[in-house]
Write a protein that holds these residues in place. Structure first.
Motif, PDB file in Angstrom:
ATOM      1  N   LEU A   3       0.843  -1.202   0.000  1.00  0.00           N
ATOM      2  CA  LEU A   3       0.000   0.000   0.000  1.00  0.00           C
ATOM      3  C   LEU A   3       0.877   1.250   0.000  1.00  0.00           C
ATOM      4  CD1 LEU A   3      -2.941   0.992   0.185  1.00  0.00           C
ATOM      5  CD2 LEU A   3      -2.694   1.011   2.653  1.00  0.00           C
ATOM      6  N   GLU A   4       1.952   1.191   0.756  1.00  0.00           N
ATOM      7  CA  GLU A   4       2.882   2.320   0.838  1.00  0.00           C
ATOM      8  C   GLU A   4       3.500   2.605  -0.538  1.00  0.00           C
ATOM      9  OE1 GLU A   4       5.470   1.782   4.204  1.00  0.00           O
ATOM     10  OE2 GLU A   4       6.608   3.560   3.617  1.00  0.00           O
ATOM     11  N   ILE A   7       0.831   4.199  -2.733  1.00  0.00           N
ATOM     12  CA  ILE A   7       0.612   5.628  -2.433  1.00  0.00           C
ATOM     13  C   ILE A   7       1.762   6.468  -2.990  1.00  0.00           C
ATOM     14  CG2 ILE A   7       0.403   7.355  -0.579  1.00  0.00           C
ATOM     15  CD1 ILE A   7      -0.967   5.106   1.100  1.00  0.00           C
ATOM     16  N   ASN A   8       2.975   5.967  -2.851  1.00  0.00           N
ATOM     17  CA  ASN A   8       4.137   6.691  -3.391  1.00  0.00           C
ATOM     18  C   ASN A   8       4.055   6.804  -4.915  1.00  0.00           C
ATOM     19  OD1 ASN A   8       6.341   7.490  -1.399  1.00  0.00           O
ATOM     20  ND2 ASN A   8       5.661   5.517  -0.633  1.00  0.00           N
ATOM     21  N   LEU A  11       1.520   9.460  -5.754  1.00  0.00           N
ATOM     22  CA  LEU A  11       2.125  10.789  -5.542  1.00  0.00           C
ATOM     23  C   LEU A  11       3.100  11.133  -6.683  1.00  0.00           C
ATOM     24  CD1 LEU A  11       2.894  10.737  -1.693  1.00  0.00           C
ATOM     25  CD2 LEU A  11       1.229  12.164  -2.851  1.00  0.00           C
ATOM     26  N   PHE A  15       2.630  14.412  -8.973  1.00  0.00           N
ATOM     27  CA  PHE A  15       3.629  15.487  -9.062  1.00  0.00           C
ATOM     28  C   PHE A  15       4.262  15.565 -10.457  1.00  0.00           C
ATOM     29  CE2 PHE A  15       3.554  14.975  -4.347  1.00  0.00           C
ATOM     30  CZ  PHE A  15       3.029  16.230  -4.093  1.00  0.00           C
ATOM     31  N   LEU A  45      13.063  17.559  -7.590  1.00  0.00           N
ATOM     32  CA  LEU A  45      13.633  16.923  -6.390  1.00  0.00           C
ATOM     33  C   LEU A  45      12.640  15.945  -5.771  1.00  0.00           C
ATOM     34  CD1 LEU A  45      15.369  19.950  -4.612  1.00  0.00           C
ATOM     35  CD2 LEU A  45      16.498  17.917  -5.490  1.00  0.00           C
ATOM     36  N   LEU A  46      11.389  16.390  -5.722  1.00  0.00           N
ATOM     37  CA  LEU A  46      10.326  15.589  -5.109  1.00  0.00           C
ATOM     38  C   LEU A  46      10.129  14.270  -5.850  1.00  0.00           C
ATOM     39  CD1 LEU A  46       8.227  15.682  -2.886  1.00  0.00           C
ATOM     40  CD2 LEU A  46       6.782  17.078  -4.323  1.00  0.00           C
ATOM     41  N   LEU A  49      13.090  11.948  -5.276  1.00  0.00           N
ATOM     42  CA  LEU A  49      13.068  11.325  -3.945  1.00  0.00           C
ATOM     43  C   LEU A  49      11.957  10.285  -3.831  1.00  0.00           C
ATOM     44  CD1 LEU A  49      13.797  14.402  -1.652  1.00  0.00           C
ATOM     45  CD2 LEU A  49      15.195  12.373  -1.863  1.00  0.00           C
ATOM     46  N   LEU A  50      10.800  10.563  -4.465  1.00  0.00           N
ATOM     47  CA  LEU A  50       9.701   9.586  -4.423  1.00  0.00           C
ATOM     48  C   LEU A  50      10.115   8.292  -5.126  1.00  0.00           C
ATOM     49  CD1 LEU A  50       6.625  11.906  -5.050  1.00  0.00           C
ATOM     50  CD2 LEU A  50       6.858  10.343  -3.131  1.00  0.00           C
ATOM     51  N   SER A  52      13.146   7.233  -5.542  1.00  0.00           N
ATOM     52  CA  SER A  52      14.156   6.599  -4.690  1.00  0.00           C
ATOM     53  C   SER A  52      13.479   5.856  -3.531  1.00  0.00           C
ATOM     54  CB  SER A  52      15.116   7.673  -4.186  1.00  0.00           C
ATOM     55  OG  SER A  52      15.593   7.376  -2.931  1.00  0.00           O
ATOM     56  N   ASN A  53      12.441   6.468  -2.982  1.00  0.00           N
ATOM     57  CA  ASN A  53      11.713   5.848  -1.867  1.00  0.00           C
ATOM     58  C   ASN A  53      11.011   4.561  -2.315  1.00  0.00           C
ATOM     59  OD1 ASN A  53      10.856   5.810   0.828  1.00  0.00           O
ATOM     60  ND2 ASN A  53       8.919   6.774   0.305  1.00  0.00           N
ATOM     61  N   GLN A  56      13.600   1.887  -2.659  1.00  0.00           N
ATOM     62  CA  GLN A  56      14.012   1.421  -1.323  1.00  0.00           C
ATOM     63  C   GLN A  56      12.964   0.476  -0.728  1.00  0.00           C
ATOM     64  OE1 GLN A  56      14.946   4.616   1.441  1.00  0.00           O
ATOM     65  NE2 GLN A  56      16.216   5.624  -0.095  1.00  0.00           N
ATOM     66  N   LEU A  57      11.689   0.885  -0.848  1.00  0.00           N
ATOM     67  CA  LEU A  57      10.601   0.073  -0.287  1.00  0.00           C
ATOM     68  C   LEU A  57      10.510  -1.276  -0.997  1.00  0.00           C
ATOM     69  CD1 LEU A  57       7.848   2.822   0.081  1.00  0.00           C
ATOM     70  CD2 LEU A  57       8.874   1.551   1.964  1.00  0.00           C
TER      71      LEU A  57
ATOM     72  N   THR B 165      14.750  10.275   3.682  1.00  0.00           N
ATOM     73  CA  THR B 165      14.099  10.457   2.377  1.00  0.00           C
ATOM     74  C   THR B 165      12.645  10.884   2.573  1.00  0.00           C
ATOM     75  OG1 THR B 165      15.446   8.603   1.656  1.00  0.00           O
ATOM     76  CG2 THR B 165      13.752   9.336   0.133  1.00  0.00           C
ATOM     77  N   ILE B 169      10.875  14.359   1.513  1.00  0.00           N
ATOM     78  CA  ILE B 169       9.697  14.360   0.622  1.00  0.00           C
ATOM     79  C   ILE B 169       8.591  15.209   1.259  1.00  0.00           C
ATOM     80  CG2 ILE B 169       7.825  12.922  -0.317  1.00  0.00           C
ATOM     81  CD1 ILE B 169       9.904  10.660  -0.654  1.00  0.00           C
ATOM     82  N   LEU B 172       9.389  18.866   1.015  1.00  0.00           N
ATOM     83  CA  LEU B 172       9.249  19.354  -0.359  1.00  0.00           C
ATOM     84  C   LEU B 172       7.776  19.482  -0.745  1.00  0.00           C
ATOM     85  CD1 LEU B 172      12.158  17.375  -2.044  1.00  0.00           C
ATOM     86  CD2 LEU B 172      11.947  19.861  -1.965  1.00  0.00           C
ATOM     87  N   PHE B 176       6.045  22.790  -2.049  1.00  0.00           N
ATOM     88  CA  PHE B 176       5.240  22.828  -3.268  1.00  0.00           C
ATOM     89  C   PHE B 176       3.855  23.440  -2.985  1.00  0.00           C
ATOM     90  CE2 PHE B 176       1.918  20.793  -5.846  1.00  0.00           C
ATOM     91  CZ  PHE B 176       2.254  21.346  -7.071  1.00  0.00           C
ATOM     92  N   TYR B 427       0.516   7.105   8.349  1.00  0.00           N
ATOM     93  CA  TYR B 427       0.441   5.658   8.102  1.00  0.00           C
ATOM     94  C   TYR B 427       1.649   5.186   7.299  1.00  0.00           C
ATOM     95  CZ  TYR B 427      -1.423   1.154   6.566  1.00  0.00           C
ATOM     96  OH  TYR B 427      -1.591  -0.192   6.310  1.00  0.00           O
ATOM     97  N   ILE B 428       2.056   6.004   6.302  1.00  0.00           N
ATOM     98  CA  ILE B 428       3.184   5.573   5.468  1.00  0.00           C
ATOM     99  C   ILE B 428       4.519   6.155   5.954  1.00  0.00           C
ATOM    100  CG2 ILE B 428       1.790   5.120   3.403  1.00  0.00           C
ATOM    101  CD1 ILE B 428       2.760   7.775   2.254  1.00  0.00           C
ATOM    102  N   TYR B 430       5.394   9.375   6.647  1.00  0.00           N
ATOM    103  CA  TYR B 430       5.808  10.730   6.279  1.00  0.00           C
ATOM    104  C   TYR B 430       5.598  11.662   7.475  1.00  0.00           C
ATOM    105  CZ  TYR B 430       6.283   9.579   1.307  1.00  0.00           C
ATOM    106  OH  TYR B 430       6.695   9.055   0.115  1.00  0.00           O
TER     107      TYR B 430
END
Lengths: 181, 498
Positions: A3-4, A7-8, A11, A15, A45-46, A49-50, A52-53, A56-57, B165, B169, B172, B176, B427-428, B430
């Protein structure tokens, strides 16, 4: 974790769309940096990083031996949870405030949310809802002259009738006169 | 200095002025503790009382409301995680976890005393260095202000509760969000998606209330957790031991001084001061990981700084006739209404105004501790109420707080969505705090960068050449990259070991 990741991903897509929209902005060229550059730097940048996240996940999930499938997400549990009901109760409040006004909306919300959080005594629920609603109403509406939402039709008339009972503002007037002396 | 002190006390100890300051402190603490009633709104609400008053007494009264409202905002920040004013947002980071552990009384005690010390130090600095401080602040051009906001943003690297990270995020995303709406320089619309309600940007207060208060209630709805009722229903304001005071003495002093100086800077203010000082103390601490878990150091930094900024914001008003923030602007309008000629000559021709503000700040900060203790006692009784009642009441206060800002249900809708998004964020993993930091500093950062670039004809390096800017940028870079690099080194060592 699936789920994480999802969601990423959402996003990242959102973006990315914003980044595309930023390229369409018309810049009158009043300053060297312009209206586009700052949000574009942030968005690049956002997104980086997303991504990259997400990577990682994904790696962590693989390492832990978890399933990548969406079936591993407990959607059933969420749809039966108090949390969802709580969220659903919150969303209509702004619209109800416009339509039926502050007092009925807050009365209903307080009673409903108390039941949701496990309060079972009807008398207690009624007293707390009434007292809280009217105390807040008189403090903000009469005392601080902040006009709370009145609603429409009969709700509006009832609200305006209560607004005319200016307990606290009369007190404020008396104090103001006292200070003149 | 002594003449200012004696004259100031002479003014505030006149019976009429004393009663007014007492009254101002009471309503300031009450207004400040109401979510949605910001410090500037509290001052505006107190304006009708000053119509019949003399200018010197009027400014003393308004200053008392202003100082007390910043302190009052800390009460609800600690007890309910609802920052009474935006500058109390950082107080929630450590105050609320302490309240949850059953240490609400101690958190309140630290908050009140640090607020008072911050306010008193700021009052002394104001009386001593008003003209000099104003001159120093005037040297801060757009480049320097950009560097200051970047310094504030450097807190992002240490707000992380796990992943840097994710924190970056979140920050940022906040930056934004701050770009949404009319661009203040060119006047073009950015990221409004065709809706008129986004044209003026996303207001900070509803977002902040949603992210902190609504998210917290939703978390408790999903997984109810018990607060230590035995202690909290009795939560008397208690004070830390002398050893603890001794340990945080430098935090209070540093934050008060930094807060005062940030308060002087135009466009900055109490909110930025509290974030900046919280950052600084996290960086300087031997145990930065404990910040955000409920330690008195965090509360001390936040509350000393935001009260310091109240004194700071009075400096440009009194010595130059330039309001340092919204509340100072309202006070200036009150003085103008009284026929006072506000400007550089005010301190020379009518020094009693500086004395009056000084005396009022001193008296208010002392009275405030006693008054706020009483009010906090009433509020802390509420913590003994079962969460099935307290939770819905927190939501209702949040609704009123968001609505009262612009009398708009659109702001309530925004607050609700901020709350829902805040829940998903938590939850995630952040960070809502990082998002708020980005939102608070975003506009200041962008506007000043663009101004600086305009002044240097688009040359970024040329815009950042002043010694103050260079020092601030180096410090910011060190603060941002040190934890990231040390984290990377640590991860590599762990990998090598395994």
């Amino acid at each position: 974790m699936t789920l994480e990741i999802l969601i990423n991903m959402i996003l990242t897509v959102f973006f990315s769309i914003c980044l595309y929209l930023s390229t369409l902005l018309e810049d009158p060229g009043l300053d060297p940096l312009g209206a586009k550059k700052w949000p574009q730097v942030i968005l690049v940048l956002l997104i980086a990083l997303l991504i990259s996240n997400i990577v990682q996940l994904y790696k962590k999930q693989k390492k832990d031996g978890e399933s990548h499938s969406l079936k591993s997400v407990d959607f059933k549990g969420f749809f039966k949870s108090k949390l969802l009901i709580g969220m659903v109760m919150l969303v209509p409040i702004p619209f109800m405030l416009d339509f039926i006004g502050f007092i009925p909306t807050i009365l209903m919300f307080l009673a409903g949310y108390m039941v949701l959080l496990g309060e079972r005594k009807p008398v207690k629920i009624a007293i707390v809802s009434l007292v809280t609603t009217f105390v807040i109403f008189f403090i903000f509406s009469s005392g601080l002259s902040i006009m709370l939402p009145r609603g429409t039709g009969v709700f509006r008339e009832f609200h305006m009738f209560l607004e005319n009972i200016k307990i606290l503002s009369n007190m404020k007037g008396v104090l103001s006169i006292c200070f003149q002396f | 200095m002594f003449s200012v002190l004696i004259e100031g006390f002479g003014i505030v100890f006149q019976p009429e002025t004393f009663i007014l300051i007492f009254f101002g402190t009471v309503i300031g603490v009450i207004f400040g503790s109401m979510p949605g009633v910001s410090a500037s709104m509290a001052v505006a609400l107190a304006l009708p009382f000053v119509y019949p008053l003399d200018g010197v007494v009027a400014i003393a009264f308004l200053v008392s409301v202003y100082c007390a409202s910043i302190t009052g905002g800390g009460v609800t920040a600690i007890l309910f995680k609802i920052p009474g004013t935006p500058s109390n947002a950082t107080t929630t980071f450590d105050g609320y976890p302490m309240a949850q552990r059953g240490e609400a009384g101690k958190a309140l005690g630290v908050s009140l005393i640090c607020s008072a010390i911050g306010g008193i130090i700021a009052a002394f600095m104001m009386a001593l260095f008003s003209p000099a401080l104003s001159a120093a602040a005037l040297k801060f051009g757009p480049g320097e202000l950009f560097a200051v906001s970047l310094l504030g943003l450097s807190v992002l690297s240490c707000l992380s509760s796990g992943s840097i990270t994710k924190t970056l995020i979140s920050g940022l995303i906040g930056l934004f969000i701050a770009t949404i709406g009319f661009d203040s320089t060119s006047g073009i619309l950015r990221f409004t998606f065709g809706t008129t309600s986004l044209q003026s940007g996303l207001p900070m207060i509803p977002v902040m209330i949603g992210l902190f208060a609504i998210t917290e209630v939703l978390k408790n709805t999903a997984k109810p957790k018990k607060i230590d009722d035995a202690q909290d229903s009795n939560a008397k304001t208690t004070f830390p031991s002398w050893a603890e005071w001794f340990r945080i003495k430098w935090i209070i002093l540093r934050s008060s001084v930094i807060g005062t100086f940030v308060g002087i800077l135009p466009g900055a203010g109490a909110t930025i001061a509290s974030f900046l000082c919280y950052t600084t103390e996290t960086k300087l601490s031997k145990h930065p990981e404990k910040f955000g878990t409920g330690i008195i150091d965090g509360i001390a930094a936040s509350e000393s700084a935001n009260n310091g900024a109240t004194g700071g914001s009075m400096v440009p008003l009194l010595s130059l006739g330039i309001p340092g923030g919204n509340a100072a602007a309202i006070m200036m309008s009150a003085l103008v209404m009284k026929g006072v000629q506000v400007g550089p000559l005010l301190l020379k021709t009518q020094p009693e105004y500086l004395s009056s503000v000084f005396g009022s700040m001193m008296l208010t900060n002392i009275l405030m501790v006693i008054i706020a203790m009483g009010i906090a006692k009433v509020f802390s009784k509420i913590l003994g109420v079962p969460y099935s009642i307290l939770g819905p009441i927190i939501i209702v206060l949040s609704i009123v707080g968001a609505y009262a800002l612009n009398n708009s249900t659109g702001d309530v809708l925004l607050m609700v969505f901020a709350g829902l998004i805040g829940y998903v964020f938590s939850y995630i993993g952040y960070s809502s705090a990082a998002l708020i930091l980005g939102l608070v500093l975003g506009e200041l950062c962008e506007t000043n960068l663009r101004r600086a670039m305009s002044l240097s004809d688009g040359d970024f390096v040329g815009a950042m050449t002043s010694p103050i800017t260079i020092v601030l940028l180096i410090v910011s870079a060190l603060l941002i990259f040190t934890p990231i690099i040390s984290n990377l080194i640590k991860t590599r060592k762990d990998v090598a070991n395994t």
